[in-house]
Design a protein around this motif. Structure first.
Motif, PDB file in Angstrom:
ATOM      1  N   MET A  46      -0.012  -2.906  -7.066  1.00  9.88           N
ATOM      2  CA  MET A  46       1.379  -2.488  -6.965  1.00  9.88           C
ATOM      3  C   MET A  46       1.473  -0.984  -6.741  1.00  9.88           C
ATOM      4  N   LEU A  47       2.638  -0.545  -6.342  1.00 10.74           N
ATOM      5  CA  LEU A  47       2.891   0.882  -6.186  1.00 10.74           C
ATOM      6  C   LEU A  47       2.608   1.592  -7.497  1.00 10.74           C
ATOM      7  N   ASP A  48       1.876   2.686  -7.418  1.00  8.46           N
ATOM      8  CA  ASP A  48       1.530   3.463  -8.606  1.00  8.46           C
ATOM      9  C   ASP A  48       2.169   4.847  -8.476  1.00  8.46           C
ATOM     10  N   ASN A  49       1.751   5.745  -9.311  1.00 10.17           N
ATOM     11  CA  ASN A  49       2.242   7.121  -9.265  1.00 10.17           C
ATOM     12  C   ASN A  49       1.464   7.868  -8.189  1.00 10.17           C
ATOM     13  N   CYS A  50       2.099   8.134  -7.063  1.00 10.81           N
ATOM     14  CA  CYS A  50       1.403   8.767  -5.938  1.00 10.81           C
ATOM     15  C   CYS A  50       0.841  10.139  -6.306  1.00 10.81           C
ATOM     16  N   ARG A  51       1.477  10.803  -7.234  1.00 18.85           N
ATOM     17  CA  ARG A  51       0.969  12.120  -7.621  1.00 18.85           C
ATOM     18  C   ARG A  51      -0.382  12.018  -8.330  1.00 18.85           C
ATOM     19  N   ARG A  52      -0.652  10.831  -8.870  1.00 15.15           N
ATOM     20  CA  ARG A  52      -1.861  10.648  -9.636  1.00 15.15           C
ATOM     21  C   ARG A  52      -2.950   9.915  -8.858  1.00 15.15           C
ATOM     22  N   CYS A  53      -2.548   8.988  -7.979  1.00 17.04           N
ATOM     23  CA  CYS A  53      -3.549   8.110  -7.375  1.00 17.04           C
ATOM     24  C   CYS A  53      -3.875   8.455  -5.923  1.00 17.04           C
ATOM     25  N   ARG A  54      -3.234   9.451  -5.343  1.00 11.72           N
ATOM     26  CA  ARG A  54      -3.609   9.850  -3.984  1.00 11.72           C
ATOM     27  C   ARG A  54      -4.933  10.616  -4.008  1.00 11.72           C
TER      28      ARG A  54
END
Length: 213
Positions: A46-54
């Motif tokens: 699922m969509l996660d926190n982009c600030r953390r997982c990019r």
């Protein structure tokens, strides 16, 4: 034209799968290039926190095959048909995730923004829904959702087919013949005239060209 049919249910003998197969057959009969995929083979996260997982380079790091579905299947297609069972009066979570995760590819900070925005727009879309209930309100919410999704993505929603079924395969017993309607949608997807008028839209008082009637 190139058509991608996406089955949101993992059941290869389910009712929405039969709708998808009918649409594929219709599109193939019209001479279109058709590919049919199952969503569970591509989307697990699922969509996660982009600030953390990019990644440090800004790319999505979620370890499934969503990116392949998006870049290699969805973007090159001229049209997409989504086949889905109705889950709690909405689309299945895995299908909703397809749209949620578009954010990571269309945000201003996304390295692939230009490619994805340019490729996901200007498509013709169809929706096939298998639903146990024939109460028209049962599917009203998810149909409205697709109307807004396609409008936001600058796509054309050419048609929605709803069939009533629960046990596997019984959609063929629906007297409204959703399988034939799905086949017809696949065949005519790129010929359907889609209009969305505004008050200021230039238009004549004719809906159809008299010569073609």
């Amino acid at each position: 034209m190139k058509l991608l049919v996406i089955s949101a249910s993992p059941r290869e003998d389910g009712n929405s799968h039969l709708l998808a197969e009918a649409a594929c057959a219709g599109a193939e009969s019209a001479g279109h290039d058709v590919e049919h995929v199952f969503l569970d083979q591509y989307v697990d996260r699922m969509l996660d926190n982009c600030r953390r997982c990019r990644t440090p380079a800004g790319f999505c790091s979620l370890d499934d095959h969503y990116e392949s579905l998006l870049l290699d299947k969805m973007l090159p297609a001229d049209g997409i048909i989504y086949a889905m069972p109705l889950y709690f009066y909405g689309m299945p979570a895995r299908l909703k995730t397809v749209f949620d995760r578009l954010f990571c590819y269309t945000a201003n900070s996304a390295p692939q923004q230009e490619q994805v925005v340019g490729g996901i727009t200007d498509k013709t879309v169809g929706v096939l829904i298998s639903c146990e209930e024939n109460y028209v309100g049962a599917t009203a919410g998810v149909i409205a959702h697709f109307q807004e999704l396609t409008r936001y993505l600058d796509q054309s929603l050419a048609g929605v087919v709803v069939g009533n079924a629960n046990s596997r395969g019984e959609i063929a017993c629906d007297p409204t013949d959703p399988l034939s309607r799905a086949r017809d949608l696949g065949a005519r997807l790129f010929d359907v005239r889609v209009t969305d008028y505004r008050l200021t839209t230039p238009r004549s008082n004719k809906v159809w060209d008299p010569v073609g009637c």
